[in-house]
Write a protein that holds these residues in place. Structure first.
Motif, short mmCIF file in Angstrom:
data_model
loop_
_atom_site.label_atom_id
_atom_site.label_comp_id
_atom_site.label_asym_id
_atom_site.label_seq_id
_atom_site.Cartn_x
_atom_site.Cartn_y
_atom_site.Cartn_z
N PRO B 80 0.83 -1.21 0.00
CA PRO B 80 0.00 0.00 0.00
C PRO B 80 0.87 1.26 0.00
CG PRO B 80 -0.67 -1.50 1.74
CD PRO B 80 0.61 -2.04 1.20
N LEU B 81 0.58 2.15 -0.95
CA LEU B 81 1.29 3.41 -1.02
C LEU B 81 0.31 4.53 -0.71
CD1 LEU B 81 3.93 4.94 -1.83
CD2 LEU B 81 2.91 5.18 -4.09
N VAL B 82 0.63 5.33 0.28
CA VAL B 82 -0.29 6.38 0.71
C VAL B 82 0.25 7.73 0.26
CG1 VAL B 82 -1.31 7.53 2.70
CG2 VAL B 82 -1.09 5.05 2.68
N GLU B 83 -0.58 8.48 -0.42
CA GLU B 83 -0.20 9.84 -0.81
C GLU B 83 -0.80 10.81 0.19
OE1 GLU B 83 -0.51 11.48 -5.06
OE2 GLU B 83 -2.08 12.53 -3.97
N MET B 84 0.02 11.66 0.78
CA MET B 84 -0.48 12.63 1.76
C MET B 84 -0.33 14.04 1.20
SD MET B 84 1.37 11.03 5.10
CE MET B 84 2.80 10.57 4.19
#
Lengths: 258, 155, 287
Positions: B80-84
């Motif tokens: 999972p890659l989370v963009e903030m």
């Protein structure tokens, strides 16, 4: 069997023709260069009739609905020890759903029905014909100011409804049931977004305003000019407008929050 | 005269409407709107994001500085890659910072906690599009219970 | 079946020497997609500056005729010209301009119920002219004086009697000094006095201002005294026309029936129906 199919066909044709006539009425009423000097007082008059006079019912219902939300919400949330979330629960229910929807339903009942009846009666007493024969377009003179008044009033009413509702929730939750005042507001602020919740709520009520006012005006303008015809048109305004609001609310909610 | 009263009433009505809007905007909503001004984006990879969702807050010491704007699976192993999206006001996080997925309260929603790291002359500041490598995944209750039972069995 | 061929011969070319303001050229009109035919091949000439009466039994669609002239309705066939212009060929804007030159007195008066009598009369002036309010005030008072209601100008329409409402509506209809005034049943439901007042007003307006008038009515006696020319409509078309004197001398049975108010004659007493015997027996057969 063939008769049934023919009946279906007739209903379809009537519906399409009705929708076409409604669209044409609106276009004819709204397109064209406005005459500010003449239309301003008319708009004011209608804003008064449609908006100001609906204010009381909106404030009272908003207050009560907010208070009920506070009470019910508290009783549910307190079981989970989450009564701090009462603020956002009340605020989000009002801003996203109840504010626009209940305002539109009340508006359809209060202002929509009276618009239909007024225009129907003007038609029955030949006032519309008489305007036409005087060279004054009744669509511009009668329909257009009422449309704009409804379109501008309803979002304002919905905002008032939500604000009063939140205040009602505050009265019950904080003043009566003892939820911490600071938590009530701060948790609300942490969870309510300007763009997501308030602006979307306003967009919803603009759509409802358009639809409800349009339906009310068209039902009045196209009614059979008899007492039975006007009473049917008035009923039909409330029923059609309410159903349209609820149906559209689902579609809009799916688009905005789905 | 009558039309003047009408205008007055309508004017009041509009003012009441605007006051309601102000009340909603200032009192009920979060207008310090972290994600509405200038922003920049940071990325972080986790093993497990738990209940994290798009629009979940990113907090530093409990203060919201941004929001999760996108969650995707990336790379060979589908991590999972989370963009903030972080407010540009807070643009001095060193690349030694760490992020972890935390839960507010026992039953509350999940958010990303950002812990700014130490700063010395070799450390660079995080820029738009950078990735934070020091991540701690969400706690998953089932895993915890499993670990607990396993450690019990070892005794 | 009576047709236009029964028209009295002495008036076969009505007022050919007069200039016609409105010419109706063999129109066909039916309500509701041909379900109910109202007119078939109806022709008329309304001479300028005269009072033309259109008479006929009730339910013959006389109001429809006025709405056709005002282009609120559109005939399926034929054309209607007003001052030489085909009014059904006009665009919306031009049509509304032409309508400023005509006006119509509705049977109900059709006063705007949310305004006083004064504002009703001032309405077309405020709507169509840029006159200053002081000038409008003068005109409104003069028009109200003409119909004898200057004292009632602050009343609301709901406070007026039927006859007064119609006179107020007349004042509004003539506010812009139109070329053509159409009266829809101006005498219906009036007491003898207000009827006399209205007859006098129509006559005066015509004489003093040269207003072309079309009076649609079934009140024979009143209208025969003021009309310059009379059309009688029955069976979807014109069955007779001429000056009142000509019509009185007419031997046409239909005109005779109408002018003298006989119950049955060429215009049947019954609405078109199969014979009573067929209807009753047919019903029994069907059962």
């Amino acid at each position: 069997m063939l008769d049934r199919i023919a009946a279906l066909g007739r209903v379809t044709l009537d519906t399409v023709a009705g929708a076409g006539a409604a669209l044409l009425m609106l276009l004819k009423a709204l397109i064209g260069k406005p005459n500010v000097r003449k239309s301003w007082p008319l708009l004011m008059q209608q804003m008064y009739a449609v908006g100001v006079l609906s204010l009381i019912i909106i404030v009272v219902s908003g207050l009560f609905i907010g208070m009920v939300l506070g009470l019910q919400g508290y009783n549910i949330l307190v079981d989970f020890g989450a009564e701090q979330s009462l603020g956002p629960m009340v605020a989000l229910s009002l801003l996203r759903e109840l504010g626009p929807v209940v305002t539109a339903l009340l508006f359809a009942g209060r202002a929509g029905s009276s618009l239909t009846a007024e225009i129907g009666l003007m038609k029955a007493t030949e006032q519309l014909s008489s305007l036409e024969m005087m060279g004054v377009d009744p669509l511009r003179r009668v329909i257009a100011p009422r449309f704009w008044a409804g379109f501008y009033s309803m979002p304002l009413l919905a905002l008032v409804f939500s604000a009063v509702g939140i205040f009602g929730g505050y009265l019950v939750g904080v003043r009566w049931l003892g939820v911490d005042e600071g938590a009530f507001w701060s948790v609300m602020q942490a969870n309510v977004e300007w763009g997501q919740d308030i602006v979307n709520g306003i967009i919803k009520s603009l759509v409802f305003a358009f639809v409800v006012t349009w339906i009310a005006l068209h039902k009045g303008y196209s009614c059979t000019p008899t007492s039975v015809g006007i009473s049917r048109a008035t009923t039909s305004t409330v029923v059609t407008a309410s159903l349209a609001v609820l149906g559209l609310d689902f579609v809009l909610t799916a688009l905005m929050f789905g | 005269m009558e039309s003047r009263n009408t205008q007055l009433a309508v004017g009041l009505f509009v003012i009441i409407g605007i006051l309601a809007l102000l009340f909603l905007g200032l009192r009920a909503a979060n207008t310090s709107a972290v994600t509405s001004g200038e922003t920049y984006r940071l990325y972080a990879k986790f093993d497990n994001i738990g209940g994290l969702k798009e629009r979940s807050p990113v907090k530093v010491g409990g203060v919201v500085v941004g929001r999760v704007s996108r969650i995707t699976l990336s790379g060979e192993y589908y991590e999972p890659l989370v963009e903030m999206t972080i407010s540009a006001t807070y643009n001095k996080f060193p690349d030694t910072s760490s992020v972890s997925i935390l839960t507010s309260g026992l039953l509350g929603e999940q958010y990303i906690g950002l812990n700014p790291g130490f700063i010395d002359e070799t450390v660079e500041m995080l820029q738009d599009g950078d990735q934070i490598y020091d991540t701690k995944s969400a706690l998953v209750l089932e895993d915890l219970i499993g670990q607990f039972l396993f450690s019990q069995g070892n005794d | 079946m009576q047709t236009a061929s029964h028209v009295p011969s002495q008036s076969s070319s009505p007022c050919a020497d007069d200039e016609a303001l409105v010419v109706i050229d063999s129109i066909d009109f039916a309500h509701g997609f041909g379900a109910h035919q109202v007119y078939r091949g109806l022709s008329m000439r309304i001479p300028k500056g005269k009072i033309t009466a259109v008479m006929g039994p009730s339910g013959i669609g006389k109001t429809t005729l006025l709405r056709l002239i005002g282009a609120q309705l559109r005939p399926q066939q034929g054309k209607i010209t007003f001052a030489g212009v085909d009014i059904h060929a006009l665009g919306r804007t031009e049509l509304y301009d032409v309508r400023k030159r005509m006006s119509m007195l509705f049977q109900s008066g059709a006063l705007f119920t949310d305004m006083t009598v004064y504002d009703n009369v001032a309405f077309p002036l405020r709507e169509h002219t840029e006159l200053p309010e002081s000038m409008i005030d003068t005109i409104v008072k003069l028009k109200l004086e003409a119909v004898g209601l200057r004292g009632a100008r602050h009343l609301m329409p709901a406070e007026l009697s039927g006859g007064m409402a119609r006179r107020a509506a007349l004042a509004r209809a003539i506010a812009l000094d139109p070329e053509l005034v159409m009266y829809d049943e101006p005498f219906a439901g009036q007491d003898p006095i207000s009827m006399g007042v209205i007859v006098k007003l129509i006559k005066e307006l015509n004489q003093s201002l040269g207003v072309t008038s079309i009076v649609v009515t079934h009140d024979v006696a009143e209208v025969m005294t003021i009309a310059d020319y009379v059309y009688i409509i029955a069976n979807k078309t014109v069955v007779g026309h001429g000056t009142p004197a000509e019509l009185k001398r007419s031997s046409n049975p239909l005109i005779h029936q109408f002018l003298h108010g006989e119950a049955d004659g060429p215009v049947p007493f019954h609405y078109a129906a199969p014979s009573l015997a067929d209807d009753l027996l047919g019903a029994q057969h069907a059962r």
